[in-house]
Design an enzyme around this catalytic site. Structure first.
Site, PDB file in Angstrom:
ATOM      1  N   HIS A 146      59.823  12.180  40.099  1.00 43.06           N
ATOM      2  CA  HIS A 146      59.891  13.135  41.217  1.00 43.06           C
ATOM      3  C   HIS A 146      60.083  12.389  42.527  1.00 43.06           C
ATOM      4  O   HIS A 146      59.492  11.327  42.739  1.00 43.06           O
ATOM      5  CB  HIS A 146      58.607  13.965  41.281  1.00 43.06           C
ATOM      6  CG  HIS A 146      58.641  15.033  42.327  1.00 43.06           C
ATOM      7  ND1 HIS A 146      59.391  16.173  42.191  1.00 43.06           N
ATOM      8  CD2 HIS A 146      58.026  15.119  43.547  1.00 43.06           C
ATOM      9  CE1 HIS A 146      59.239  16.930  43.275  1.00 43.06           C
ATOM     10  NE2 HIS A 146      58.413  16.317  44.102  1.00 43.06           N
ATOM     11  N   GLU A 185      48.896  44.447  32.171  1.00 43.77           N
ATOM     12  CA  GLU A 185      48.816  45.141  30.878  1.00 43.77           C
ATOM     13  C   GLU A 185      49.974  44.784  29.949  1.00 43.77           C
ATOM     14  O   GLU A 185      49.862  44.944  28.736  1.00 43.77           O
ATOM     15  CB  GLU A 185      48.797  46.654  31.099  1.00 43.77           C
ATOM     16  CG  GLU A 185      47.466  47.209  31.564  1.00 43.77           C
ATOM     17  CD  GLU A 185      46.585  47.662  30.409  1.00 43.77           C
ATOM     18  OE1 GLU A 185      47.100  47.797  29.283  1.00 43.77           O
ATOM     19  OE2 GLU A 185      45.391  47.874  30.637  1.00 43.77           O
ATOM     20  N   ARG A 223      41.891  38.456  30.048  1.00 38.87           N
ATOM     21  CA  ARG A 223      43.183  38.614  30.715  1.00 38.87           C
ATOM     22  C   ARG A 223      43.193  37.664  31.909  1.00 38.87           C
ATOM     23  O   ARG A 223      42.805  38.016  33.011  1.00 38.87           O
ATOM     24  CB  ARG A 223      43.373  40.067  31.149  1.00 38.87           C
ATOM     25  CG  ARG A 223      44.788  40.405  31.575  1.00 38.87           C
ATOM     26  CD  ARG A 223      44.929  41.886  31.861  1.00 38.87           C
ATOM     27  NE  ARG A 223      44.967  42.674  30.637  1.00 38.87           N
ATOM     28  CZ  ARG A 223      44.673  43.966  30.583  1.00 38.87           C
ATOM     29  NH1 ARG A 223      44.295  44.595  31.675  1.00 38.87           N
ATOM     30  NH2 ARG A 223      44.748  44.620  29.445  1.00 38.87           N
TER      31      ARG A 223
END
EC number: 2.1.2.13
Length: 672
Positions: A104, A440, A625
């Site tokens: 990089h 969801e 989640r």
């Protein structure tokens, strides 16, 4: 040691040559086809690989399973990436037995992301460097193998600095590649507190702001001068590109002893322009259709005179505000987003919703235009305003779990069918859409963190109707993506993860079961009824403060350098993970400490209920989640900052203060 190489640009050629000299067996090289319209001043990786008689490929999607399988069949020991422009998937990074390494062009962890050589010059840095590091799923975030410093001189341009980095990279690779081959490297973790991210740059970023100091403007000129498109300004309607300049101190550039307005031409021979601080001598430049020439000759050719002004395109000085259409403007996200947009004079908001209680505070603002209406009825109004506006946000949806099982067809009709009409209008009128996907869509994904680009979207069986919301949203995501690929639709999909805060919804909605979890818990506290923990409340979620979420969404709408176009972005707070039971405990603690606590009934305790009895037989829950927010960090330079305890306290305070005092007293008496 068998190596597969992903490479582009001069640095890619340097990397290939270094691997060859270090004795690696290069099995294949992956590169990019040259983009049309790009100034290719650098050497060709494809040509370098061909001269080595190494197989070379330039796939459109290197992360496609077909290419992943082909790489797997080669069984590489190591992967190297040298200025390759596509982020490699975890599926590829996990293939080599000794890992993957990237070179990089900065001193990581600073200047992660795109165009680091240009950005360090824009920002006036005096040092940069090159870093060889281990590759992980997050761009430029892996442990450091080694890095070398490159000094930046005042006269350096992007081209000369790139040359310095190329030379330094060759030396660094000559030193480190033998150590990797012998598996003798030492790794140093990056300091995340020092990390900074920068996005891609476009030609439009070369526009000069004369309000800035002469030094800042000169830094921009150095960063984008040849072979890049150049820094530019306008003399009336005519574009002026500036290739080279030098800073002059104020004392030497005052006209008649008076400091000139930024952008004012002080003299034409030499060509000197006043800046916010000091002044700039234009050494060389050209008109849009002219030749490269000295500053004084440029002034003569374009008819510049002292006290004339350079600046934005004259016809755009009074630039029209960006018009944002928010459908569902009275909702939780809509009203908070309106508040944020109105704090910035660049935006004008057009909104539609079936009520206006949450946005009443904006109705007198001249930049806020509201119509009461229903998206399933006011089709002509919506189509007209899609044509009229610049950015479209269709925020209308049924998004509460009990409705997924109670009214699945209504969820489909509103969340999919009505929104599809809006998507098609955006395609028809070539408008940018910022579409609210949802966490969801990940369903029962088994990844530790849900990644926008790699995670599987897993839902349950057909008889579990709670998934109709998830698949309706997912199908719209796919339709929007397809319109982007095939019809050029400009879009961004954002996925909120459990946003919370004041005005989330209402206690009346909670009374009929049609609210978010925290509102239902607050209603239980207000009414003195037991808090129901569905399936014990063990389900974990990552709760995000509305102010954090809205700031990320604002940056998506802002869309600097177009870097959000065609992207999917999770907006959540992975650090604020808690179970529903833990949320209840946190809420109870805040409730007991609230100054209005004595106006409400005693706490009635927790009770556990089965999900089928609470939501209906068609329900199925999700254990966790957790979002990956690498895209948000990279594209928006955004991270959430608000702790969950603060969000819970502010949300509770809002609801307690909206309860009718007489009603609260009645509740207390009844429970007593």
């Amino acid at each position: 040691m068998k190596a597969i190489v992903f490479a582009y640009h001069d640095i890619g050629c340097v990397g290939l040559e270094a691997l060859k000299l270090a004795g690696y067996e290069i099995q294949a090289v992956f590169t990019h086809s040259d983009a049309p319209g790009e100034n290719h001043f650098y050497a060709s990786v494809a040509k370098a690989a061909a001269e080595m008689d190494v197989p070379v490929f330039a796939p459109e999607d290197v992360n496609h399973p077909l290419w992943v399988n082909r790489i797997r069949e080669l069984a590489p020991d190591v992967i190297f990436s040298f200025y390759y422009r596509t982020l490699l998937s975890d599926d590829i990074l996990q293939l080599p037995s000794f890992g993957a390494f990237n070179l990089h062009g900065s001193l990581l962890p600073r200047y992660r992301g795109r165009a680091p050589v240009n950005w360090v010059l824009v920002n006036g840095e005096t040092q940069t460097g090159v870093t060889l590091h281990k590759m992980v799923s997050r761009a430029d975030a892996g442990d450091i193998v080694a890095q070398s410093v490159v000094e930046i001189d005042d006269e350096d341009t992007a081209l000369t600095l790139h040359g310095k980095c190329r030379t330094t990279a060759a030396a660094l690779l000559a030193q480190q590649l033998p150590l990797i081959r012998s598996r003798e490297i030492m790794l140093t973790p990056q300091d995340e507190s020092q990390a900074s991210y920068f996005g891609r740059r476009t030609a439009a970023d070369g526009l000069i702001d004369w309000q800035k100091s002469a030094r800042e403007i000169n830094n921009l000129i150095r960063a984008v001068t040849e072979p890049y498109p150049g820094a530019f300004t306008f003399l009336g309607e005519r574009k002026v590109v500036i290739w080279r300049a030098r800073v002059l101190k104020n004392d030497s550039v005052k006209a008649n002893g008076v400091k000139q307005e930024p952008g004012s031409i002080i003299s034409t021979s030499p060509l000197v322009v006043s800046c916010g601080e000091d002044a700039l001598e234009i050494v060389s430049g050209q008109s849009e259709s002219g030749l490269y020439m000295s500053g004084s000759r440029l002034a003569a050719e374009m008819g510049m005179v002292p006290q004339a002004k350079l600046g934005n395109l004259a016809s755009r000085v009074q630039r029209r505000r960006t018009r944002v259409l928010i459908l569902g403007v009275n909702g939780f996200i809509g009203n908070h987003l309106t508040e944020r947009l109105l704090r910035d004079d660049r935006y004008e908001i057009y909104g539609l919703d079936i009520s206006s209680d949450a946005i009443a505070r904006f109705l007198g603002d001249p930049r806020f235009h509201f119509v009461e209406g229903d998206i399933s009825i006011h089709n002509e109004w919506i189509e007209y305003h899609i044509k009229k506006c610049d950015v479209i946000l269709p925020l209308v949806a049924i998004a509460t779990p009990i409705e997924y099982t109670r009214n699945p067809l209504r969820v489909f009709e509103l969340d999919f069918e009505e929104n599809l009409k809006i998507v098609r209008d955006c395609v028809r009128y070539n408008k940018r859409i910022v579409f609210p996907s949802t966490s969801e869509v990940y369903g029962m994904c088994d990844d530790k963190e849900f990644d926008e680009d790699t995670s599987r979207l897993i839902v349950g069986p057909i008889n579990k109707q709670r998934w109709i919301y998830s698949v309706s949203k997912q199908l719209l995501d796919r339709v929007i993506w397809a319109y982007g690929a095939k019809n050029g639709l400009r879009f961004t999909l954002f996925r909120p993860f459990n946003w919370m805060g004041p005005r989330l919804d209402t206690l009346d909605a909670a009374r009929i079961g049609s609210s978010r979890a925290i509102t239902q818990l607050i209603l239980n506290l207000v009414e003195g009824s037991p808090i129901k923990l569905v399936d014990g409340g063990a389900q974990k979620r990552c709760f995000t403060d509305i102010h954090d979420g809205i700031e990320a969404l604002f940056r998506i709408i802002e869309n600097r350098n177009g870097q959000c176009d065609g992207q999917i972005i999770n907006i959540g707070n992975p650090h604020n993970e808690a179970s529903i039971r833990e949320l209840g405990d946190m809420l109870l603690t805040s409730f007991n400490a609230h100054p209005l606590r004595d106006r409400f009934p005693p706490f009635a305790g927790f009770i556990e209920v089965e999900s089928s009895s609470y939501y209906g037989k068609g329900y199925q829950d999700v254990a966790h989640r957790t979002p990956s927010i690498r895209n948000a960090k990279r594209l928006l330079e955004w991270e959430p900052t608000v702790k969950m305890e603060q969000t819970v306290a502010e949300t509770l305070d809002y609801f307690l203060r909206t309860v009718d005092p007489q009603h609260a007293d009645n509740v207390t008496d009844t429970q007593g």
